[in-house]
Design a protein around this motif. Structure first.
Motif, short mmCIF file in Angstrom:
data_model
loop_
_atom_site.label_atom_id
_atom_site.label_comp_id
_atom_site.label_asym_id
_atom_site.label_seq_id
_atom_site.Cartn_x
_atom_site.Cartn_y
_atom_site.Cartn_z
N ALA A 214 -24.49 99.36 -114.79
CA ALA A 214 -23.13 98.66 -114.60
C ALA A 214 -23.71 97.02 -115.05
O ALA A 214 -22.41 96.22 -115.91
CB ALA A 214 -22.43 98.36 -113.05
N ARG A 215 -24.95 96.15 -115.15
CA ARG A 215 -24.70 94.88 -115.45
C ARG A 215 -24.90 95.38 -116.65
O ARG A 215 -24.03 93.93 -117.42
CB ARG A 215 -26.03 94.69 -115.04
CG ARG A 215 -26.03 93.89 -113.53
CD ARG A 215 -27.62 93.12 -112.81
NE ARG A 215 -28.37 93.42 -112.86
CZ ARG A 215 -28.97 93.70 -111.86
NH1 ARG A 215 -28.18 93.52 -110.59
NH2 ARG A 215 -29.39 94.56 -111.77
N ARG A 216 -25.53 95.84 -117.52
CA ARG A 216 -25.59 95.58 -119.73
C ARG A 216 -23.81 96.49 -119.80
O ARG A 216 -24.19 96.29 -120.77
CB ARG A 216 -27.23 97.72 -119.58
CG ARG A 216 -28.51 96.70 -119.17
CD ARG A 216 -29.01 98.14 -119.49
NE ARG A 216 -30.62 97.00 -119.36
CZ ARG A 216 -31.12 96.90 -120.22
NH1 ARG A 216 -30.90 96.21 -121.25
NH2 ARG A 216 -32.36 96.81 -119.68
N GLN A 217 -23.40 97.45 -119.56
CA GLN A 217 -22.08 97.39 -119.69
C GLN A 217 -21.49 96.06 -119.30
O GLN A 217 -20.21 96.02 -120.30
CB GLN A 217 -21.66 98.37 -118.63
CG GLN A 217 -22.49 100.03 -119.02
CD GLN A 217 -21.19 101.14 -118.40
OE1 GLN A 217 -20.06 101.58 -118.08
NE2 GLN A 217 -21.73 102.27 -117.28
N ALA A 218 -21.48 95.65 -118.59
CA ALA A 218 -20.85 94.06 -118.41
C ALA A 218 -21.64 93.52 -119.04
O ALA A 218 -20.91 92.69 -120.09
CB ALA A 218 -20.91 93.97 -116.81
N SER A 219 -22.77 93.30 -119.58
CA SER A 219 -22.81 92.56 -120.97
C SER A 219 -22.70 93.06 -122.04
O SER A 219 -21.62 91.27 -122.56
CB SER A 219 -24.43 92.17 -120.98
OG SER A 219 -25.17 91.63 -119.85
N GLY A 220 -22.61 93.66 -122.28
CA GLY A 220 -21.99 94.56 -124.10
C GLY A 220 -20.09 94.32 -123.80
O GLY A 220 -20.23 93.53 -124.72
N LEU A 221 -19.57 93.73 -122.35
CA LEU A 221 -18.10 93.79 -122.32
C LEU A 221 -18.04 92.69 -123.11
O LEU A 221 -17.25 91.66 -124.16
CB LEU A 221 -17.43 94.49 -121.25
CG LEU A 221 -17.51 95.67 -121.17
CD1 LEU A 221 -16.84 96.02 -120.07
CD2 LEU A 221 -16.19 96.81 -122.56
N ASP A 245 -35.65 95.01 -115.41
CA ASP A 245 -34.46 95.44 -114.49
C ASP A 245 -33.51 94.47 -113.62
O ASP A 245 -32.28 94.57 -112.52
CB ASP A 245 -35.36 95.75 -112.88
CG ASP A 245 -36.09 94.82 -112.56
OD1 ASP A 245 -36.44 94.78 -111.34
OD2 ASP A 245 -36.22 93.93 -112.38
N GLY A 246 -33.29 93.73 -114.35
CA GLY A 246 -32.07 92.41 -113.97
C GLY A 246 -32.61 92.01 -112.09
O GLY A 246 -31.32 91.82 -112.04
N ALA A 247 -33.63 91.97 -111.93
CA ALA A 247 -34.03 91.56 -110.02
C ALA A 247 -33.05 90.30 -110.31
O ALA A 247 -31.70 89.43 -110.65
CB ALA A 247 -35.71 91.03 -109.98
N ALA A 248 -32.61 90.34 -108.50
CA ALA A 248 -31.70 89.69 -108.50
C ALA A 248 -32.49 87.97 -108.10
O ALA A 248 -32.76 87.73 -108.71
CB ALA A 248 -31.67 89.49 -106.74
N ALA A 249 -31.03 87.47 -108.38
CA ALA A 249 -30.62 86.23 -108.62
C ALA A 249 -31.36 85.43 -107.64
O ALA A 249 -31.20 85.61 -106.24
CB ALA A 249 -29.27 85.72 -108.26
N GLY A 250 -31.99 84.09 -107.62
CA GLY A 250 -32.24 83.04 -106.29
C GLY A 250 -31.19 82.51 -105.72
O GLY A 250 -30.04 83.10 -106.02
N ALA A 251 -31.86 81.77 -105.13
CA ALA A 251 -30.64 80.84 -103.81
C ALA A 251 -30.01 79.71 -104.61
O ALA A 251 -28.80 79.42 -104.11
CB ALA A 251 -31.35 80.17 -102.85
N ALA A 252 -29.80 79.14 -105.88
CA ALA A 252 -29.75 77.75 -106.12
C ALA A 252 -28.31 78.53 -107.04
O ALA A 252 -28.00 79.98 -107.03
CB ALA A 252 -30.57 77.68 -107.69
N GLY A 253 -28.06 77.44 -107.49
CA GLY A 253 -25.78 78.00 -107.85
C GLY A 253 -25.41 78.01 -108.53
O GLY A 253 -27.00 78.00 -109.77
N PRO A 254 -24.85 78.43 -109.22
CA PRO A 254 -24.37 78.85 -110.30
C PRO A 254 -24.50 78.23 -111.85
O PRO A 254 -23.93 77.26 -111.50
CB PRO A 254 -23.17 79.68 -110.55
CG PRO A 254 -22.73 78.94 -109.46
CD PRO A 254 -23.11 78.80 -108.24
N ALA A 255 -24.89 78.74 -112.98
CA ALA A 255 -24.14 77.63 -114.35
C ALA A 255 -23.53 77.30 -114.19
O ALA A 255 -22.07 77.51 -113.80
CB ALA A 255 -25.12 78.21 -114.99
#
Length: 257
Positions: A214-221, A245-255
């Protein structure tokens, strides 16, 4: 004309004469500024290395008719070292810079929010606490929101009927309901819309739960939506390296935050 100071992201540079460079800066208060950095290609230059792409600097400039002149520069944050050391981070950061320059518009038009988003994306890519491709997708979504091009995700792009909806059409503006769905609309997995919403709102805990497909589909869109509005392809996007595998995000805030 008076000197002025500003914080800036170095977008790109190219040679001028035997020892100088022209640098393109995305400044906090003055938008895109092109300036001559004199003598920076000489080995004894005091600030040549500080004006490499991806650098985040405090720069003093002397205004000119066509090009300003760099008179002083100090490093604020050293993103470049970590970025250029890794091919995946490097290509992703290049896409951030190219997008920022495309969206900034005319030179010297202030774009403070875009400046913050760009510096925040580079900071997150350099830190490496979450997959660089997720940082890029979050940046692109928020940059499109800044430009007024954000895709509809949780309501119909045409009639504003609340979702969730199953179809997505770039020309229509994003998610579309069954009544407004035009021919040729895509039907992404439901998790794609969840992922887009999580990226837009910085819900990195939710991003970590989304399947890689799903992450890959979203990236394409996201990429297709941006390039449709730009009316041209981004040169850097085809070179993006995506983690296994696009492993999980860390604890820091979003870009950008």
């Amino acid at each position: 004309m008076q000197l002025y100071r500003d914080h800036a992201v170095v977008l790109r540079q190219h040679k001028l004469g035997e020892a100088d460079r022209i640098v393109t800066l995305l400044t906090r208060q003055h938008g895109v500024v092109r300036a001559v950095a004199k003598g920076v290609r000489r080995t004894k230059s005091k600030f040549g290395a500080r004006l490499e792409p991806f650098a985040y600097v405090d720069v003093q400039l002397h205004p000119g008719r066509n090009l300003d002149t760099v008179t002083q520069v100090h490093t604020v944050e050293a993103f470049a070292t970590a970025i250029v050391a890794d091919y995946g981070r490097y290509t992703t950061a290049c896409a951030v810079l190219e997008t920022a320059e495309r969206l900034a518009g005319e030179e010297r038009a202030p774009v403070p929010r875009l400046h913050v988003l760009t510096a925040g994306a580079l900071r997150a890519i350099a830190a490496g606490e979450r997959p660089h491709e997720l940082v890029l997708d979050a940046f692109l979504l928020r940059a499109m929101d800044y430009a007024g091009w954000a895709p509809a995700i949780d309501e119909c792009a045409r009639c504003a009927t609340p979702g969730p909806h199953r179809a997505f059409h770039i020309g229509a503006g994003g998610a579309v309901c069954v009544h407004c769905r035009p021919p040729g609309a895509a039907t992404p997995a439901p998790a794609v819309f969840d992922h887009l919403l999580a990226l837009r709102h910085g819900r990195w805990d939710r991003v970590a739960e989304i399947p890689e497909s799903a992450r890959r589909q979203a990236s394409g869109l996201i990429a297709a939506h941006l390039q449709w509005h730009l009316e041209r392809e981004l040169r850097t996007l085809p070179f993006i390296e995506r983690s296994a595998d696009g492993a999980a995000a860390g604890a820091a805030g979003p870009a950008g935050h």
